[in-house]
Design a protein around this motif. Structure first.
Motif, short mmCIF file in Angstrom:
data_model
loop_
_atom_site.label_atom_id
_atom_site.label_comp_id
_atom_site.label_asym_id
_atom_site.label_seq_id
_atom_site.Cartn_x
_atom_site.Cartn_y
_atom_site.Cartn_z
N GLU A 143 0.82 -1.21 0.00
CA GLU A 143 0.00 0.00 0.00
C GLU A 143 0.86 1.27 0.00
O GLU A 143 0.46 2.31 -0.54
CB GLU A 143 -0.92 0.01 1.22
N GLN A 144 2.04 1.19 0.62
CA GLN A 144 2.91 2.36 0.71
C GLN A 144 4.00 2.36 -0.37
O GLN A 144 4.93 3.16 -0.30
CB GLN A 144 3.55 2.41 2.10
N ASP A 145 3.88 1.44 -1.32
CA ASP A 145 4.85 1.36 -2.43
C ASP A 145 6.28 1.14 -1.94
O ASP A 145 7.24 1.66 -2.52
CB ASP A 145 4.79 2.64 -3.29
N VAL A 146 6.41 0.36 -0.87
CA VAL A 146 7.74 -0.01 -0.38
C VAL A 146 8.27 -1.13 -1.27
O VAL A 146 7.60 -2.14 -1.47
CB VAL A 146 7.68 -0.47 1.09
N GLU A 147 9.47 -0.95 -1.77
CA GLU A 147 10.03 -1.94 -2.68
C GLU A 147 10.59 -3.13 -1.90
O GLU A 147 11.40 -2.97 -0.98
CB GLU A 147 11.14 -1.31 -3.52
N LEU A 148 10.15 -4.32 -2.27
CA LEU A 148 10.62 -5.56 -1.64
C LEU A 148 11.30 -6.43 -2.69
O LEU A 148 11.08 -6.25 -3.90
CB LEU A 148 9.44 -6.31 -1.01
N PRO A 149 12.11 -7.39 -2.26
CA PRO A 149 12.78 -8.27 -3.22
C PRO A 149 11.77 -9.00 -4.12
O PRO A 149 10.64 -9.27 -3.70
CB PRO A 149 13.55 -9.25 -2.32
N LEU A 153 15.10 -5.49 6.82
CA LEU A 153 14.22 -6.57 6.36
C LEU A 153 14.73 -7.92 6.87
O LEU A 153 13.94 -8.75 7.33
CB LEU A 153 14.14 -6.58 4.83
N GLY A 154 16.03 -8.13 6.78
CA GLY A 154 16.60 -9.37 7.28
C GLY A 154 16.43 -9.50 8.78
O GLY A 154 16.19 -10.61 9.30
N ASP A 155 16.53 -8.38 9.49
CA ASP A 155 16.35 -8.40 10.93
C ASP A 155 14.91 -8.73 11.30
O ASP A 155 14.65 -9.51 12.22
CB ASP A 155 16.73 -7.02 11.50
N ILE A 156 13.98 -8.16 10.57
CA ILE A 156 12.56 -8.39 10.83
C ILE A 156 12.17 -9.86 10.60
O ILE A 156 11.48 -10.47 11.40
CB ILE A 156 11.69 -7.48 9.95
N PHE A 157 12.64 -10.42 9.50
CA PHE A 157 12.20 -11.76 9.10
C PHE A 157 13.22 -12.85 9.44
O PHE A 157 13.06 -13.99 9.00
CB PHE A 157 11.89 -11.77 7.60
N SER A 158 14.21 -12.53 10.22
CA SER A 158 15.20 -13.53 10.61
C SER A 158 14.52 -14.70 11.34
O SER A 158 13.82 -14.52 12.33
CB SER A 158 16.25 -12.89 11.53
N GLY A 159 14.71 -15.89 10.81
CA GLY A 159 14.13 -17.08 11.44
C GLY A 159 12.65 -17.26 11.20
O GLY A 159 12.04 -18.19 11.76
N ALA A 160 12.03 -16.40 10.39
CA ALA A 160 10.59 -16.52 10.14
C ALA A 160 10.27 -17.79 9.36
O ALA A 160 10.95 -18.11 8.38
CB ALA A 160 10.10 -15.29 9.36
N GLN A 161 9.23 -18.49 9.79
CA GLN A 161 8.82 -19.72 9.13
C GLN A 161 7.32 -19.73 8.93
O GLN A 161 6.56 -19.13 9.70
CB GLN A 161 9.22 -20.94 9.95
N ASN A 162 6.89 -20.42 7.89
CA ASN A 162 5.47 -20.55 7.61
C ASN A 162 4.85 -21.61 8.51
O ASN A 162 5.31 -22.76 8.52
CB ASN A 162 5.25 -20.91 6.14
N HIS A 168 7.40 3.33 8.63
CA HIS A 168 7.51 4.78 8.75
C HIS A 168 8.80 5.27 8.11
O HIS A 168 9.19 6.43 8.27
CB HIS A 168 7.48 5.20 10.22
N GLN A 169 9.50 4.36 7.41
CA GLN A 169 10.76 4.67 6.72
C GLN A 169 11.84 5.13 7.70
O GLN A 169 12.64 6.01 7.42
CB GLN A 169 10.53 5.72 5.63
#
Length: 470
Positions: free
Chosen positions: A40-46, A80-89, A224-225
């Motif tokens: 929604e905020q047009d943040v670019e992701l991989p 981004l890596g810090d936020i999703f470090s170890g994240a699993q489905n 919030h950038q």
């Protein structure tokens, strides 16, 4: 927001039959909400990790794509890596994941509220608490209270190039977000290039003991950038770094659950297992000379064992210029019955007088729905506090027509053995202890009166002994 949380919570019940518990569901929800709001905020992701890509997948390809997205984001450099470090489905069934994505996609989240992800998380945890699960009180501070504390403490990075702000018990980052939003409001979003970079990369710091709320704090600031420095760890039982801060805004967790041991810290003058008393000592350590703090504490911190000793040290090393007594029920429904205060102090000069504002006596208890906490509860207090963030503005008891605003000199505080809880001058007809059904009211009052009496007896004994020697 209530309708949105209700919808998401209803889906949580469905997931229970798929073997997904509430904790896992809430965590997965935060990942997906982040991806939706980033879109929604047009943040670019991989590539292959953004919301439109996931939304067009189906079946087992959706599950694989989601897992790949979490893995890719977790390996990304930076926040981004810090936020999703170890994240699993944890959502193994394609139909389950697809339904959740569709449910989230129906709402445009960024137009609801600036802190909407935390609000959704709070609402879900509140519902979990109602069913006997762990509640949200340890992660959340009511937004009107946060905003009052921020407005009064004025965390302005424009003061100098090395300005830093820290929340050593940051939860989902409510204080950090509010401080940044306050700055945007003060500057109308216009900062020079140097200050903008400073604010974005080297102003906001925090620490959090629990991984899930830390993820949320990072997500909130990223959206919030802003790139905060939020570490995962124990602020009390781990020695702090050499980093020192201009401002500390925090609400340490209530209660004494946890290690319940005396921290081994050379910088702690008073040894105690009380977490809140230790947080006060920790904050005194991490503040720069001249730094200022606003800290939420429960009433027991003002009369607990060794409270007087900690406050004696605090008042010798800092100016504890203001204490706010919050209304009954400020933290309902997360920690019902807990009475809270906000302590404002500035490090580097000793306390000469303490101003107390009683926003509790004869104020109807706060409830989540019928009598919610609002900024109006603190409007008069903000006026009484004044415009100086270090409590140095000219003050007058007459600024409160209902006599809620009084000053007590340091000699009066010493005479009460630094037990701030004993300074009460308004009879609370709304919550008369004689008519209260809550035994805690009787116990607190009895402890305060007993400690005051013991102190008076001790002084009398000293006088008698001195007289006997003469």
């Amino acid at each position: 927001m209530t309708d949105v949380v209700g919808k998401l919570w209803g889906f949580a019940h469905t997931l229970r039959h798929d073997g997904v518990d509430y904790g896992d569901y809430i965590e997965q929800l935060t990942y997906l909400l982040f991806l939706k709001m980033a879109d929604e905020q047009d943040v670019e992701l991989p590539e292959g990790t953004d919301w439109p890509y996931l939304r067009k997948q189906s079946g087992t390809e959706l599950v694989d794509a989601y897992q790949d997205a979490l893995r890719t984001l977790g390996k990304h450099q930076g926040m981004l890596g810090d936020i999703f470090s170890g994240a699993q489905n944890r959502l193994a069934k394609p139909a389950t994941l697809s339904r959740l994505i569709k449910a989230i996609d129906e709402t445009e989240w960024t137009i609801l509220d600036v802190d909407v992800k935390a609000a959704a998380f709070e609402g879900l945890l509140e519902k979990a608490a109602a069913e006997g699960k762990k509640g949200a009180g340890q992660y959340f501070t009511p937004r009107p209270l946060i905003q009052t504390m921020v407005r009064l403490i004025q965390p302005d990075p424009r003061a100098h190039q090395q300005f830093t702000l820290c929340d050593p018990a940051c939860g989902t980052g409510g204080f950090l977000v509010a401080a940044y939003e306050w700055l945007k409001e003060q500057t109308a979003g216009a900062l020079d290039r140097r200050t903008a970079k400073q604010v974005r990369t080297s102003t906001y710091y925090g620490q959090e003991l629990v991984e899930r709320p830390r993820r949320l704090a990072l997500m909130n600031m990223f959206l919030h950038q802003v790139e905060p420095h939020i570490t995962l760890g124990d602020s009390i039982y781990e020695s702090p770094s050499s980093q020192r801060y201009d401002v500390v805004l925090t609400n340490p967790p209530f209660g004494n659950r946890g290690a319940n041991q005396v921290p081994v810290r050379d910088d702690f003058t008073i040894e105690s297992a009380n977490k809140q008393l230790n947080f006060l000592q920790h904050i005194l350590t991490i503040l720069k000379p001249g730094g200022r703090a606003a800290v939420v504490v429960p009433d027991n911190v003002l009369f607990a064992d060794k409270a007087g000793e900690v406050f004696r040290i605090l008042m010798e090393d800092a100016d504890v210029h203001t204490i706010l007594r919050c209304p009954h029920g400020t933290f309902n429904p997360y920690t019902p019955g807990t009475k809270t205060n906000v302590i404002f102090f500035t490090k580097g000069r000793s306390t000469s007088k303490v101003w107390l504002y009683d926003a509790r006596a004869n104020v109807p208890s706060i409830t989540k729905k019928s009598r919610p906490l609002t900024s109006a509860h603190f409007a008069e207090f903000e006026k009484c506090f004044g415009v100086d963030p270090n409590g140095m503005a000219e003050r007058n008891p007459a600024d409160s027509p209902e006599d809620r605003w009084r000053a007590f000199g340091i000699e009066e505080v010493k005479a009460r053995n630094y037990k701030i809880e004993s300074f009460k001058w308004l009879r609370d007809e709304e919550h008369d202890p004689d008519a209260s059904s809550d035994p805690e009211d009787f116990l607190i009052q009895a402890l305060v009166e007993l400690e005051t009496a013991v102190g008076a007896i001790g002084k009398l004994q000293t006088l008698l002994n001195d007289g006997g020697e003469q």
